[in-house]
Write an enzyme that holds these catalytic residues in place. Structure first.
Site, PDB file in Angstrom:
ATOM      1  N   HIS A  73       0.815  -1.218   0.000  1.00  0.00           N
ATOM      2  CA  HIS A  73       0.000   0.000   0.000  1.00  0.00           C
ATOM      3  C   HIS A  73       0.848   1.268   0.000  1.00  0.00           C
ATOM      4  CE1 HIS A  73      -3.661  -2.384   1.679  1.00  0.00           C
ATOM      5  NE2 HIS A  73      -3.556  -2.480   0.378  1.00  0.00           N
TER       6      HIS A  73
ATOM      7  N   CYS B 219       6.250  10.906  -8.851  1.00  0.00           N
ATOM      8  CA  CYS B 219       5.615  11.896  -9.712  1.00  0.00           C
ATOM      9  C   CYS B 219       4.111  11.646  -9.814  1.00  0.00           C
ATOM     10  CB  CYS B 219       6.251  11.808 -11.094  1.00  0.00           C
ATOM     11  SG  CYS B 219       5.496  12.925 -12.288  1.00  0.00           S
TER      12      CYS B 219
ATOM     13  N   THR C 151      -4.378  -7.961  10.762  1.00  0.00           N
ATOM     14  CA  THR C 151      -5.201  -7.330   9.730  1.00  0.00           C
ATOM     15  C   THR C 151      -6.654  -7.709   9.963  1.00  0.00           C
ATOM     16  OG1 THR C 151      -5.426  -8.996   8.004  1.00  0.00           O
ATOM     17  CG2 THR C 151      -3.308  -7.869   8.145  1.00  0.00           C
ATOM     18  N   SER C 152      -7.556  -6.851   9.519  1.00  0.00           N
ATOM     19  CA  SER C 152      -8.975  -7.084   9.792  1.00  0.00           C
ATOM     20  C   SER C 152      -9.575  -8.160   8.887  1.00  0.00           C
ATOM     21  CB  SER C 152      -9.750  -5.783   9.588  1.00  0.00           C
ATOM     22  OG  SER C 152      -9.617  -5.374   8.243  1.00  0.00           O
TER      23      SER C 152
ATOM     24  N   GLU D 101      -8.015 -10.043  17.967  1.00  0.00           N
ATOM     25  CA  GLU D 101      -9.377 -10.472  17.638  1.00  0.00           C
ATOM     26  C   GLU D 101      -9.351 -11.292  16.357  1.00  0.00           C
ATOM     27  OE1 GLU D 101     -11.629  -6.873  17.172  1.00  0.00           O
ATOM     28  OE2 GLU D 101     -10.829  -6.125  19.084  1.00  0.00           O
TER      29      GLU D 101
ATOM     30  N   ALA E 225       0.512  -9.413  18.902  1.00  0.00           N
ATOM     31  CA  ALA E 225       1.603  -9.941  18.085  1.00  0.00           C
ATOM     32  C   ALA E 225       2.933  -9.865  18.823  1.00  0.00           C
ATOM     33  CB  ALA E 225       1.684  -9.166  16.765  1.00  0.00           C
TER      34      ALA E 225
HETATM   35 ZN   LIG Z   1       7.348  12.952 -13.825  1.00  0.00          ZN
END
Ligand SMILES: [Zn+2]
Length: 238
Positions: free
Chosen positions: A114, A122, A184-185, A211, A227
């Site tokens: 992500h 750019c 993660t959900s 959970e 964790a």
């Molecule tokens: Zn560019």
């Protein structure tokens, strides 16, 4: 809790989400009130927001850069870096998080599906690679431009944009024998579907988090807990 044994034939694919960063005190992407670090997601994390208010978007990601810098990797990040040390190229880490806590813990075989808070690219997608960028922007005038003239934007996958490095990620999953999903959900696709692909290729699949995720039934094991408490003692490398 039984240990998870890793043999010399295993290839391990790890997916981490907001939960592992939350244990280092970083705000989660989807909190109960629908805000991310006090901002509405639609104001800072959609392509329209960038077109409408690039300065506001940069101010938000600048705030996250400050929070990232002030946070520290927790025992879960460190346990994953230690596991990579033992497994080498039989280890692969895919994170949904944009912070750099995994890198700072020592992880190397890692992709940010992500995006990466510490890079910019750019806005015109002109073909230039993303560049390292740790700057804190208060004013749009401070934001540099690409050689092509386009303004640099955060190297972040906004909603309705395609996650990064999906071909490499799918290839790593297809060759894995153990998938470990952390914090993660199980509601954000395509990441929520990774476990199904792992099951198709016969890999074991383990979930770790406080959970159960929405896709809990897809896992062969679900370990409920933080964790940072579970991971340091979880693996037994043979
Ligand atoms: Zn560019």
């Amino acid at each position: 809790m039984n240990k998870i044994s890793i043999t010399a034939k295993d290839r391990v694919f790890i997916l981490t989400g907001a939960g592992i960063s939350a244990e280092s005190g970083l705000p989660t992407f989807r909190s109960e009130n629908g805000l991310w670090a006090g901002h509405r997601v639609e104001d800072v994390c959609v392509p329209e927001a960038w077109r409408r208010d690039p300065e506001g978007v940069w101010k938000f990601y600048s705030e996250l850069r400050v929070a990232d810098k002030n946070a520290q990797p927790n025992p879960a990040h460190l346990a994953l870096a230690a596991l990579e040390q033992q497994l080498g190229d039989r280890f692969f880490l895919c994170t949904q998080n944009v912070d750099n806590l995994h890198e700072r813990a020592g992880s190397k075989r890692l992709v940010h599906m992500h995006g990466d808070l510490c890079k910019a690219r750019c806005e015109r997608e002109c073909g230039c690679p993303p560049v390292v960028d740790h700057a804190i922007y208060h004013d749009l005038k401070e934001v540099p431009h690409c050689l092509c003239g386009g303004r640099m934007r955060p190297h972040i996958v906004f909603f309705n944009e395609i996650p990064l490095e999906m071909d490499r990620i799918e290839d790593e999953i297809r060759h894995s024998t153990l998938m470990v999903v952390i914090g993660t959900s199980g509601s954000v696709y395509p990441a929520a579907g990774f476990v199904h692909l792992a099951r198709q290729v016969g890999a074991r699949s383990v979930y770790i988090g406080p959970e159960a995720p929405l896709n809990a039934e897809a896992f062969t094991h679900v370990v409920l807990g933080k964790a940072g408490e579970v991971l340091p003692d979880l693996f037994e490398v043979q």
